[in-house]
Structure formats: C-alpha cells, structure tokens
Design a protein around this motif. Sequence first.
Motif, PDB file in Angstrom:
ATOM      1  N   ALA A   1       0.995  -1.143   0.033  1.00  0.00           N
ATOM      2  CA  ALA A   1      -0.006  -0.095   0.206  1.00  0.00           C
ATOM      3  C   ALA A   1       0.948   1.194   0.074  1.00  0.00           C
ATOM      4  O   ALA A   1       0.535   2.325  -0.560  1.00  0.00           O
ATOM      5  CB  ALA A   1      -0.833   0.034   1.271  1.00  0.00           C
ATOM      6  N   ASN A   2       2.136   1.129   0.547  1.00  0.00           N
ATOM      7  CA  ASN A   2       2.832   2.530   0.444  1.00  0.00           C
ATOM      8  C   ASN A   2       3.613   2.587  -0.632  1.00  0.00           C
ATOM      9  O   ASN A   2       4.470   3.567  -0.598  1.00  0.00           O
ATOM     10  CB  ASN A   2       3.818   2.131   1.955  1.00  0.00           C
ATOM     11  N   VAL A   3       3.767   1.876  -1.658  1.00  0.00           N
ATOM     12  CA  VAL A   3       4.471   2.049  -2.974  1.00  0.00           C
ATOM     13  C   VAL A   3       3.538   2.964  -3.830  1.00  0.00           C
ATOM     14  O   VAL A   3       2.421   2.498  -4.152  1.00  0.00           O
ATOM     15  CB  VAL A   3       4.982   0.838  -3.519  1.00  0.00           C
ATOM     16  N   VAL A   4       4.033   3.897  -4.415  1.00  0.00           N
ATOM     17  CA  VAL A   4       3.274   4.969  -5.225  1.00  0.00           C
ATOM     18  C   VAL A   4       4.167   5.191  -6.604  1.00  0.00           C
ATOM     19  O   VAL A   4       5.283   4.914  -6.701  1.00  0.00           O
ATOM     20  CB  VAL A   4       3.016   6.165  -4.468  1.00  0.00           C
ATOM     21  N   GLN A   5       3.170   5.733  -7.493  1.00  0.00           N
ATOM     22  CA  GLN A   5       3.924   6.346  -8.523  1.00  0.00           C
ATOM     23  C   GLN A   5       4.462   7.501  -8.151  1.00  0.00           C
ATOM     24  O   GLN A   5       3.534   8.600  -7.562  1.00  0.00           O
ATOM     25  CB  GLN A   5       2.858   6.144  -9.736  1.00  0.00           C
ATOM     26  N   CYS A   6       5.734   7.772  -8.343  1.00  0.00           N
ATOM     27  CA  CYS A   6       6.334   9.125  -7.717  1.00  0.00           C
ATOM     28  C   CYS A   6       6.943   9.762  -8.966  1.00  0.00           C
ATOM     29  O   CYS A   6       7.615   9.367  -9.828  1.00  0.00           O
ATOM     30  CB  CYS A   6       7.443   8.711  -6.968  1.00  0.00           C
ATOM     31  N   CYS A   7       6.222  11.086  -9.059  1.00  0.00           N
ATOM     32  CA  CYS A   7       6.793  11.828 -10.459  1.00  0.00           C
ATOM     33  C   CYS A   7       7.987  12.807  -9.793  1.00  0.00           C
ATOM     34  O   CYS A   7       7.816  13.444  -9.136  1.00  0.00           O
ATOM     35  CB  CYS A   7       5.633  12.636 -10.859  1.00  0.00           C
ATOM     36  N   ILE A   8       9.032  12.526 -10.529  1.00  0.00           N
ATOM     37  CA  ILE A   8      10.342  13.370 -10.153  1.00  0.00           C
ATOM     38  C   ILE A   8      10.665  14.278 -11.129  1.00  0.00           C
ATOM     39  O   ILE A   8      11.090  13.622 -12.275  1.00  0.00           O
ATOM     40  CB  ILE A   8      11.502  12.340  -9.643  1.00  0.00           C
TER      41      ILE A   8
ATOM     42  N   CYS B   1       9.011   8.821 -13.761  1.00  0.00           N
ATOM     43  CA  CYS B   1       8.052   8.031 -12.970  1.00  0.00           C
ATOM     44  C   CYS B   1       8.920   6.776 -12.329  1.00  0.00           C
ATOM     45  O   CYS B   1       9.497   6.077 -13.012  1.00  0.00           O
ATOM     46  CB  CYS B   1       6.725   7.589 -13.563  1.00  0.00           C
ATOM     47  N   GLU B   2       8.843   6.877 -10.937  1.00  0.00           N
ATOM     48  CA  GLU B   2       9.603   5.590 -10.337  1.00  0.00           C
ATOM     49  C   GLU B   2       8.412   5.287  -9.276  1.00  0.00           C
ATOM     50  O   GLU B   2       7.654   6.028  -8.572  1.00  0.00           O
ATOM     51  CB  GLU B   2      10.712   6.128  -9.684  1.00  0.00           C
ATOM     52  N   GLU B   3       8.540   3.905  -9.170  1.00  0.00           N
ATOM     53  CA  GLU B   3       7.532   3.152  -7.981  1.00  0.00           C
ATOM     54  C   GLU B   3       8.484   3.241  -6.944  1.00  0.00           C
ATOM     55  O   GLU B   3       9.143   2.165  -6.840  1.00  0.00           O
ATOM     56  CB  GLU B   3       7.041   1.851  -8.569  1.00  0.00           C
ATOM     57  N   LEU B   4       8.250   4.000  -5.945  1.00  0.00           N
ATOM     58  CA  LEU B   4       8.719   3.963  -4.546  1.00  0.00           C
ATOM     59  C   LEU B   4       7.741   4.337  -3.358  1.00  0.00           C
ATOM     60  O   LEU B   4       6.549   4.386  -3.495  1.00  0.00           O
ATOM     61  CB  LEU B   4       9.539   5.346  -4.544  1.00  0.00           C
ATOM     62  N   THR B   5       8.492   3.864  -2.200  1.00  0.00           N
ATOM     63  CA  THR B   5       7.396   4.097  -0.967  1.00  0.00           C
ATOM     64  C   THR B   5       7.243   5.678  -0.995  1.00  0.00           C
ATOM     65  O   THR B   5       8.025   6.347  -1.515  1.00  0.00           O
ATOM     66  CB  THR B   5       8.334   3.870   0.318  1.00  0.00           C
ATOM     67  N   ALA B   6       6.166   5.778  -0.219  1.00  0.00           N
ATOM     68  CA  ALA B   6       5.526   7.194   0.021  1.00  0.00           C
ATOM     69  C   ALA B   6       7.034   8.139   0.487  1.00  0.00           C
ATOM     70  O   ALA B   6       7.482   9.394   0.154  1.00  0.00           O
ATOM     71  CB  ALA B   6       4.518   7.644   0.884  1.00  0.00           C
ATOM     72  N   ASP B   7       7.523   7.602   1.584  1.00  0.00           N
ATOM     73  CA  ASP B   7       8.880   8.405   2.188  1.00  0.00           C
ATOM     74  C   ASP B   7       9.866   8.293   1.228  1.00  0.00           C
ATOM     75  O   ASP B   7      10.457   9.348   1.168  1.00  0.00           O
ATOM     76  CB  ASP B   7       9.269   7.279   3.461  1.00  0.00           C
ATOM     77  N   ASN B   8      10.218   7.500   0.364  1.00  0.00           N
ATOM     78  CA  ASN B   8      11.526   7.614  -0.527  1.00  0.00           C
ATOM     79  C   ASN B   8      10.988   8.498  -1.348  1.00  0.00           C
ATOM     80  O   ASN B   8      11.769   9.296  -1.986  1.00  0.00           O
ATOM     81  CB  ASN B   8      12.030   6.504  -1.083  1.00  0.00           C
ATOM     82  N   CYS B   9       9.786   8.773  -1.933  1.00  0.00           N
ATOM     83  CA  CYS B   9       9.203   9.596  -2.907  1.00  0.00           C
ATOM     84  C   CYS B   9       9.466  11.277  -2.360  1.00  0.00           C
ATOM     85  O   CYS B   9       9.987  12.038  -3.073  1.00  0.00           O
ATOM     86  CB  CYS B   9       7.795   9.430  -3.291  1.00  0.00           C
ATOM     87  N   THR B  10       9.132  11.372  -1.099  1.00  0.00           N
ATOM     88  CA  THR B  10       9.402  12.792  -0.596  1.00  0.00           C
ATOM     89  C   THR B  10      10.909  12.973  -0.556  1.00  0.00           C
ATOM     90  O   THR B  10      11.210  14.099  -0.623  1.00  0.00           O
ATOM     91  CB  THR B  10       8.708  12.612   0.909  1.00  0.00           C
ATOM     92  N   MET B  11      11.756  11.888   0.028  1.00  0.00           N
ATOM     93  CA  MET B  11      13.013  12.267   0.217  1.00  0.00           C
ATOM     94  C   MET B  11      13.651  12.366  -1.487  1.00  0.00           C
ATOM     95  O   MET B  11      14.580  13.350  -1.318  1.00  0.00           O
ATOM     96  CB  MET B  11      13.830  10.918   0.342  1.00  0.00           C
TER      97      MET B  11
END
Length: 305
Positions: free
Chosen positions: A241-248, A267-277
């Motif tokens: 549930a915590n892996v998201v589509q992260c737009c960088i 786009c990378e599939e990351l955890t929400a925390d790593n997306c924020t990082m």
Amino acid sequence: MKTRAVSTFGVAALAMLVAAALVPVDATARPVKQPLHPTVADQNAQGRAVVSIHRAGKKMQGKMLVVGHNLTPSATFGVSVAGVRIGQFTTNGAGSGAARFSSQPTGHAQLLGVDPRGKLLEVSDDQGEDVMETDVPDDDTMEDAGDIQCCLPDDDGTECEETSPDECTAENGTNMGAGSCFPDPCQATPPPPEEDIVCCIPDSEEPECDETDAADCAAENGVNLGAGVCDPNPCAPSPPANVVQCCISQGDQGEQEGEPQTEPPDCEELTADNCTMAGGMAIGTGSCDPNPCSAPPTTTTTTLP
C-alpha cells in the motif's frame, strides 16, 4: 606450378568462407546495451541490460540479460517490462545477480514474450519498490518510426517485415499496425493450433489480462507470460500500500529559441517516504509505463508594448 595453383585456390576459397561467416546475417542482431539507473531506494545499486532481437530463418527471436550489483545480498528482485513483471533473480552473498530471458527459453532462461526496446525496464525489491530502472532504447538499426508490422504471404505461411504501409500494400501484405516483428504477429494459425496464453496489455493503472493466442497478443503490443489463466490476474501483482507512482522532476534541458525546454517528470515506483526524499510528487498507485506523470506547466512571459 599446378600444385601451387590448387593450394592458392584452396586458401582463397577458405578465406572467402571465413569472411562470409563473419558478416552478420541480420543487422538487427546487434545487441542493445543500456545501464540501469539506481533510484533513491538504493542509490548504490548498479546494473545493466543487454537486449538482442534477431532473425532466425523466417522468425524473429529475442534474448535479454539483466544484471545487478551492489544490491541487498541473498534477496529476490523482480524484473518488469512496460509495467508487467516477466521474471526475477536472486542475489548472492555479495549482492550480485542476473536474469536471462529468451523467446525460446531453455535451462534457467525465463520467457521473453515482449520486445523490450522502447519500453521501461524496472528492477524491484521484494517489497515492490523500484531499485533500478531504464528506458530501453530502440535499436538504431531499426527502420523509420513510421514503419508497421507487415505480414507478407509466403509459400510456408506468412513472414513479418517491418516496412512502410505503402510498401506493405505494394507487396500484397497485411498491415498489422505499428510495432515490432518480435513477437511475431503473423503466426495466427500455425499447425498445430496454437494454445491460448496469458497476455498482459500495459496500462498506467493496471495491466489488462487477456487469455488469447500469441499472435493476437503481439498485435496488441502485449506481454506474453506463457500458458496460464487470468484469474487471479498475474499481470499486476498487488504492490504494498505504501508504494506509489512518484513523479520526479528531471529539470530544464536548456533553452531553445528563447523558450524554456523541460523534460516530463520521470516516474518511479517508490515508497511514499522515498518519494518525498527524492523531492517527487506521489500521484497514486499503479504502473510507471506508460508514464502517468504529466509535463509541468511552462511559464510564458508577456512583453508589454
């Protein structure tokens, strides 16, 4: 003198045979080599992918090698193409591992049921988070982007050629639409009748699963997973549930004719925390191929009179 002439002829003939053997039969056999880029989830990860699509007789065949280093030791990693998981590999105690794929797998090779060229290749950990990824380039020996899959009539059935629509019509071929001749979309009714396979059709939310034959799957630009069923759906393993589509954001490419040129976000599939990082923006769950991240708005300057 006669013996010498025969000897010279024999050496010349042998040299001609050796030279002919060294000439590639199919230009598209040249491998496409591409490094895998680490994500914020594992910035020490290193890897590469090698893709070879070549013609063997009348059929196109494909192979792919995916190698990873500096990964978590003794762990399993998934390999995905166009958002569909096609296989996996396990690292050794030093954090290295490799996966081999083939359109005709033998031994430890896994099925390659899709042409990876021009598609997103991802390596994910056992939690479903991307650790490495790359956009596999199209082979620069391929024909123009406007070419289509053309099924040409042949004494032994049909043969697929990547050619222009006009050339296909002129040869009395059947236009199968844009795409690669691997997998072959022309072998619709080979003897004996082809069995249904699981076909995953890429989508930004969740790949669609269809039980069809390999030819129809190729015509839909789908990923052939081999024999199986679509219930439960094997095309989209449920990510945590915590892996998201992260737009960088990839930043500016520079200016051209006074206008800012900006790449669409990656786009990378990351955890929400790593997306924020990574300074990214989470837009929900799903696949990164096709890229669901829209281009950032561009700022225009109005010059007053």
